[in-house]
Scaffold this active site. Structure first.
Site, PDB file in Angstrom:
ATOM      1  N   CYS A 358      -7.890   2.091 -19.753  1.00 51.75           N
ATOM      2  CA  CYS A 358      -6.628   2.303 -20.495  1.00 51.75           C
ATOM      3  C   CYS A 358      -6.993   2.281 -21.975  1.00 51.75           C
ATOM      4  O   CYS A 358      -6.890   1.238 -22.633  1.00 51.75           O
ATOM      5  CB  CYS A 358      -5.608   1.238 -20.157  1.00 51.75           C
ATOM      6  SG  CYS A 358      -5.228   1.133 -18.383  1.00 51.75           S
ATOM      7  N   GLY A 363      -8.866   1.842 -30.311  1.00 56.49           N
ATOM      8  CA  GLY A 363      -9.533   0.771 -31.052  1.00 56.49           C
ATOM      9  C   GLY A 363     -10.678   0.162 -30.279  1.00 56.49           C
ATOM     10  O   GLY A 363     -11.786  -0.018 -30.802  1.00 56.49           O
ATOM     11  N   ASP A 382      -6.787   7.559 -20.277  1.00 55.01           N
ATOM     12  CA  ASP A 382      -5.429   7.043 -20.451  1.00 55.01           C
ATOM     13  C   ASP A 382      -4.479   7.946 -19.676  1.00 55.01           C
ATOM     14  O   ASP A 382      -4.675   9.169 -19.624  1.00 55.01           O
ATOM     15  CB  ASP A 382      -5.023   6.991 -21.920  1.00 55.01           C
ATOM     16  CG  ASP A 382      -3.876   6.022 -22.146  1.00 55.01           C
ATOM     17  OD1 ASP A 382      -4.143   4.835 -22.398  1.00 55.01           O
ATOM     18  OD2 ASP A 382      -2.711   6.453 -22.039  1.00 55.01           O
ATOM     19  N   ASP A 409      -4.790   8.849 -13.775  1.00 55.96           N
ATOM     20  CA  ASP A 409      -4.232   7.561 -13.373  1.00 55.96           C
ATOM     21  C   ASP A 409      -5.393   6.659 -12.992  1.00 55.96           C
ATOM     22  O   ASP A 409      -6.231   7.018 -12.145  1.00 55.96           O
ATOM     23  CB  ASP A 409      -3.270   7.750 -12.207  1.00 55.96           C
ATOM     24  CG  ASP A 409      -2.527   6.462 -11.844  1.00 55.96           C
ATOM     25  OD1 ASP A 409      -2.931   5.386 -12.334  1.00 55.96           O
ATOM     26  OD2 ASP A 409      -1.553   6.530 -11.089  1.00 55.96           O
ATOM     27  N   CYS A 483      -2.259  -8.226 -23.254  1.00 58.84           N
ATOM     28  CA  CYS A 483      -1.626  -8.813 -24.441  1.00 58.84           C
ATOM     29  C   CYS A 483      -0.378  -9.580 -24.027  1.00 58.84           C
ATOM     30  O   CYS A 483       0.653  -9.537 -24.710  1.00 58.84           O
ATOM     31  CB  CYS A 483      -1.296  -7.730 -25.476  1.00 58.84           C
ATOM     32  SG  CYS A 483      -0.257  -6.406 -24.844  1.00 58.84           S
TER      33      CYS A 483
END
Length: 636
Positions: A358, A363, A382, A409, A483
């Site tokens: 992903c 970054g 992605d 995917d 995250c």
């Protein structure tokens, strides 16, 4: 006026002048060994003793027992042999004056209060009537007599004093009320069914949050006997949701992650943005040179910390940090500090094949490529085509040449391609660790969202494990990160992967700081090595909330239990590996197809020709319709 008022007036006058006699007396009191001239002489007249002062005045001295004692002492050695004789005689003289000569004070004469022991007999008291004209004028100017009444200034001062007293009483009462309330917190009464909660002052809610936390920390002493601990916790959750703007479901999920002392700190940290951080692109520059170039442009910065050699924290910049010539030249990348951690845990090596499952916005992908020094091959995948635009732009801007961008995917990867040395899976999550960036998370996340996200995360991590080559000489590692800080998206997903794929194990992340993952949470027990994972929180590390776990694949085969009633069966993975010969054949076929002519489209049928022939008629029909509109002759 009484004697006291006259004394007060007299005290406001200038002090009496000091004579030589008083000076000598004070010196003798301070140091009685000093020899002082004897200014008082005794003279006997007609069998009586009198004293003659320095001015030549004589005063009678009555006979007393003390005087007889002095005479006897003179017989032994005289006046000079007795230390302090003159001082004692002075005191005797004043005592005699007090006994024999009691002055009678008239109403017109002021009373002067002086220390009887310190005033010599030769000092005359001045009359109060001898005041100068200037003193009289000053007295009249500042005379506060009761006849004229208080002035406006005095009235205003009295009003202000009364107001100050009232304010002080109110403040004392409020303090007492607060102390009384702190001693025993009173919870609001629970609302019944159908009753709506009344709007409360936000300051009252904030104060109640701190009081409930204080009560829960010392529950046995500060609790209300009629209320249970669950009632305090429920009220605290409601107040936090109201004060910080969360839905009650998310508050309850986040509340149990922290001890009571850190709950408010976490929610407060989510209201403050995290520091701006950039990552130096080591393919084009060094961090020292980049920092110097930005400092020359007036940027206030410093290294992010000892744990990173490429991070720079930006405090202030006179120009947009994302529009400098250094940024456009690809010397650095705007990237959150927490995004460094998964790549550092992955630790990619040169000449490896790495998959970023992903990858957008790029970054982590560009960081991996810079660590590999543009060697090997990095697959940046992605699922979102819109996000891939930013990924491609950053890859080109930073000078990355070993990266392949693809749009699949991630759950399909074992069937598409496999045999990777290392895989980074920064899975899609709820974003509970980046609430300071996206405040919409506070309200738009529900229980169904978490169920869907955890299901996708479990499928992705199994696909990533199956895409790794366990026989890799340098790798065989998978780093899973989110995250988010919820247990459902982190420890539970890792636990699921360990149960479904026994051929993987948890290994240390290699990160020097961070809190260990949960081995048990609210009755749930996880793998004993779950403490090797790392957690990061905004209020403790001043970075986005993050979770990092590192897994190592030990073999490409494993024994899996499909159902409890069935015996274990050995499952052999067949990942799609790299084959250079097959890749060359596919490339040749693609080039041949491109050289072929495009297929000829079929000729239009009669209907198409008819439409082409009647274009002029359509124009005439449009003109006629417009004419009818002008004439208002349209029939409905």
């Amino acid at each position: 006026m009484g004697n006291r008022s006259r004394q007060a007036k007299n005290k406001q006058r200038d002090p009496l002048p000091l004579s030589d006699e008083l000076f000598n007396k004070l010196k003798r009191k301070k140091n009685p060994e000093l020899e002082q001239p004897n200014k008082i002489q005794r003279v006997e007249t007609n069998g009586k003793q009198t004293q003659k002062n320095g001015k030549g005045k004589k005063k009678p001295e009555p006979e007393s027992e003390e005087s007889e004692q002095f005479e006897e002492m003179d017989d032994f050695g005289g006046e000079d042999d007795f230390e302090g004789a003159d001082e004692f005689e002075g005191e005797d003289e004043f005592e005699q004056l007090e006994e024999d000569e009691e002055p009678a004070f008239d109403d017109d004469e002021p009373v002067i209060e002086e220390d009887e022991e310190d005033i010599p007999s030769d000092i005359e008291v001045e009359d109060s009537n001898a005041d100068s004209d200037e003193d009289m004028e000053v007295r009249q100017m500042f005379d506060d007599s009761d006849d004229e009444g208080p002035t406006e200034f005095e009235k205003q001062a009295e009003l202000e004093d009364e107001k100050d007293l009232e304010d002080e009483e109110l403040a004392n009462q409020e303090m007492l009320d607060n102390i009384e309330q702190r001693e025993k917190l009173i919870l609001p009464e629970p609302k019944g069914e159908g009753e709506e909660d009344e709007a409360e002052d936000i300051t009252v809610v904030h104060a109640r949050i701190s009081e409930i936390i204080r009560t829960l920390s010392n529950f046995n002493d500060l609790r209300d006997p009629d209320r249970s601990r669950s009632e305090y916790v429920d009220q605290l959750l409601k107040d936090i949701a109201l004060y910080y703007g969360y839905n009650l479901f998310l508050v309850e999920m986040l509340f149990h992650l922290f001890p009571l002392s850190e709950v408010v700190e976490f929610f407060e940290a989510n209201e403050v943005p995290r520091p701006v951080v950039i990552r130096a692109n080591t393919l084009k520059t060094r961090r020292r040179d980049l920092a110097q170039a930005l400092i020359n442009r007036g940027v206030n910065l410093e290294p992010i910390g000892k744990w990173s050699k490429v991070g720079i924290q930006i405090f202030d910049s006179p120009v947009p940090i994302g529009a400098t010539p250094e940024y456009l030249a690809g010397h650095y990348m705007l990237q959150a500090a927490a995004s460094f951690l998964p790549v550092m845990a992955l630790a990619p090596q040169e000449h490896e094949r790495v998959l970023d499952m992903c990858a957008a916005p790029g970054g982590k992908t560009t960081y991996i490529a810079s660590l590999m020094k543009n060697t090997g091959c990095v697959f940046a995948n992605d699922i979102s085509k819109d996000r891939m635009k930013a990924l491609i732009g950053n890859v080109h801007r930073l000078g990355i040449r070993n990266t392949v961008v693809c749009n699949y995917d991630g759950r399909e990867f074992p069937e598409i391609i496999g045999g990777f040395d290392r895989i980074l899976l920064d899975a899609p999550c709820s974003g509970t660790g980046v609430i300071s960036k996206d405040a919409s998370v506070k309200l738009n996340k529900s229980k169904e969202d978490f169920q869907f996200l955890t299901h996708v995360q479990k499928e992705l991590i199994l696909a990533a494990i199956d895409s790794i080559d366990a026989n890799s000489k340098t790798g065989g590692y998978l780093v899973y990160s989110t995250c988010s800080i919820t247990v459902e998206e982190n420890e539970q997903v890792i636990q699921y992967a360990l149960q479904k794929r026994p051929n993987v194990k948890l290994v240390p992340t290699g990160l020097e700081f961070g809190k260990d993952g949960f081995t048990n949470f609210r009755g749930q027990r996880f793998h004993q090595n779950m403490n090797l994972t790392k957690r990061y929180y905004p209020h403790t590390h001043n970075m986005d909330g993050f979770f990092v776990a590192k897994l190592q694949k030990t073999s490409n085969t494993f024994k899996a239990k499909e159902k409890e009633d069935k015996p274990t069966v050995e499952k052999v993975e067949k990942p799609v590996t790299f084959n250079d010969d097959e890749d060359e054949k596919i490339m040749q076929e693609l080039t041949v197809e491109k050289k072929k002519k495009k297929p000829v489209l079929p000729k239009p049928g009669p209907e198409v020709e008819k439409k082409a022939l009647n274009r002029s008629e359509k124009k005439e029909m449009k003109k006629a319709a417009l004419q009818r509109l002008k004439e208002k002759k349209i029939i409905e």
